[in-house]
Design an enzyme around this catalytic site. Structure first.
Site, PDB file in Angstrom:
ATOM      1  CB  THR A   1      -0.876   0.025   1.264  1.00 59.48           C
ATOM      2  OG1 THR A   1      -1.634  -1.177   1.290  1.00 59.48           O
ATOM      3  CG2 THR A   1      -1.811   1.216   1.272  1.00 59.48           C
TER       4      THR A   1
ATOM      5  NE  ARG B   1      -7.961  -8.760   2.391  1.00 61.71           N
ATOM      6  CZ  ARG B   1      -6.988  -7.857   2.499  1.00 61.71           C
ATOM      7  NH1 ARG B   1      -6.839  -6.934   1.590  1.00 61.71           N
ATOM      8  NH2 ARG B   1      -6.170  -7.893   3.517  1.00 61.71           N
TER       9      ARG B   1
ATOM     10  CG  ASP C   1      -4.886  -2.151   6.411  1.00 57.28           C
ATOM     11  OD1 ASP C   1      -4.732  -2.972   5.495  1.00 57.28           O
ATOM     12  OD2 ASP C   1      -4.060  -1.248   6.659  1.00 57.28           O
TER      13      ASP C   1
ATOM     14  CB  THR D   1       1.707  -0.714   4.327  1.00 55.72           C
ATOM     15  OG1 THR D   1       1.873  -1.674   3.288  1.00 55.72           O
ATOM     16  CG2 THR D   1       3.063  -0.405   4.923  1.00 55.72           C
ATOM     17  N   GLY D   2       0.652  -3.657   5.181  1.00 52.00           N
ATOM     18  CA  GLY D   2       0.905  -5.024   5.640  1.00 52.00           C
ATOM     19  C   GLY D   2      -0.377  -5.835   5.553  1.00 52.00           C
TER      20      GLY D   2
ATOM     21  N   GLY E   1      -3.814  -6.644   6.142  1.00 49.11           N
ATOM     22  CA  GLY E   1      -4.907  -5.804   6.614  1.00 49.11           C
ATOM     23  C   GLY E   1      -5.699  -6.402   7.760  1.00 49.11           C
TER      24      GLY E   1
HETATM   25  C1  SD4 Z   1      -4.352  -4.905   2.613  1.00 50.97           C
HETATM   26  N1  SD4 Z   1      -2.854  -3.550   3.875  1.00 50.97           N
HETATM   27  O1  SD4 Z   1      -5.192  -4.884   1.714  1.00 50.97           O
HETATM   28  C2  SD4 Z   1      -3.221  -3.925   2.542  1.00 50.97           C
HETATM   29  C3  SD4 Z   1      -2.122  -4.528   1.726  1.00 50.97           C
HETATM   30  C4  SD4 Z   1      -0.768  -4.071   2.092  1.00 50.97           C
HETATM   31  O2  SD4 Z   1       1.387  -4.580   2.549  1.00 50.97           O
HETATM   32  O3  SD4 Z   1      -0.512  -2.983   2.497  1.00 50.97           O
HETATM   33  N2  SD4 Z   1       0.186  -4.942   2.080  1.00 50.97           N
HETATM   34  O4  SD4 Z   1      -4.379  -5.724   3.531  1.00 50.97           O
END
Ligand code: SD4
Length: 313
Positions: A153, A181, A184, A204-205, A207
């Protein structure tokens, strides 16, 4: 802690957008113009495989996007979730942030709204994202989906000359996610939070794991209680991970950034390397790295040797 900042963003992929946004802030434009410039630059870049055009496809091979914007002066927020062919989801999210009601729209509703307002549409599946989809095993365990290792993200936090703060985020979410789906990113308090009286934070990560701790709000609340952004990021993340330990939840990767209303900034991560970008109050833009080694976070400016060996985004 990094001092005297006016913008901070996630991942190395945001560097070009931040360099384009900095001169806008220097010309005293309102903060939203700089944030939209930075995020749109990432959305439009076909070489960036996790945001906007050329993003990561879902299980059906479609690029399905989430984006949000929060205005720290008014606490107004807007977001779009699971939208397919909107060229710049961040623009629609920003537009929606002006409303008091109906500001978070999904799928068909968001698409119809964007059509009615004349926003640009295009097929967001690039030849590269189709190739990545075609070459990947679709049978992997959907419970084990991780954040994409190359980049994820884009989150941009900014403050303008009037000290108005805001935050914008945009993503295609987890690769091979189930259609519909939502992560976050468009969820206020989880993927982003902005309050010009205090500061902003974004995440980020994975969600689902970020949402379990409403991490962005949790960081802003720590700053509201007088904690500096670096400590707020580290403490919020650490407390969240400790909570997961107590219920034996194995957490996916998470990285966070924050900036307070005095221009102090911070970042924390579960990764050994999380690059992020900072524009200072002289409008100079630099890459930094947050690193988690054994639970201890360090922040450094990477040299050429580090950049040459970095295999992420
Ligand atoms: C999600 N947080 O859709 C986002 C994806 C993301 O590092 O940032 N991945 O879950």
């Amino acid at each position: 802690m990094i001092k005297n900042c006016c913008m901070i963003s996630t991942w190395k992929m945001s560097l070009l957008g931040m360099k384009r946004a900095a001169p806008l802030l220097k010309r005293n434009v309102p903060v939203h113009e700089a944030i939209l410039m930075a995020v749109k630059t990432v959305e439009d870049d076909p070489a960036i495989s996790s945001v906007g055009y050329g993003g990561l496809p879902n299980l059906n091979g479609e690029v399905e996007l989430d984006a949000a914007y929060m205005n720290g002066d008014t606490l107004g927020f807007g977001g779009v979730m699971s939208v397919k062919n909107i060229k710049n989801p961040i623009e629609v999210a920003f537009d929606l942030s002006h409303y008091q009601r109906n500001c978070l729209l999904s799928d068909i509703g968001a698409t119809r709204y964007a059509q009615s307002k004349g926003f640009a549409f295009q097929n967001m599946l690039s030849p590269e994202s189709k190739k990545r989809y075609d070459q990947t095993d679709k049978m992997r365990d959907s419970e084990m989906l991780e954040a994409y290792k190359e980049h994820d993200t884009v989150c941009v936090i900014g403050m303008d000359h009037r000290r108005s703060m805001a935050c914008g985020v945009s993503t295609s979410g987890l690769f091979l996610k189930m259609p519909g789906r939502v992560g976050d990113s468009p969820i206020i308090g989880s993927g982003l939070y902005a309050d010009s009286e205090v500061g902003c934070a974004a995440a980020t990560g994975v969600g689902e794991d970020i949402m379990k701790g409403c991490l962005s709000f949790s960081i802003v609340e720590k700053m509201r209680n007088g904690i500096d952004p670096q400590t707020a990021c580290e403490t919020a993340l650490q407390q969240h991970l400790q909570r997961f330990l107590r219920c034996n939840h194995s957490c996916g990767s998470i990285s966070v950034i924050a900036m307070d209303c005095y221009g102090n900034a911070g970042a924390a991560t579960t990764l050994s390397a999380f690059p992020f970008v900072v524009t200072d109050q002289n409008f100079s833009t630099q890459l930094y790295v947050a690193s988690n080694i054994g639970g201890k976070i360090s922040i450094f400016q990477p040299d050429q040797g580090w950049l040459n060996s970095y295999r992420g985004d």
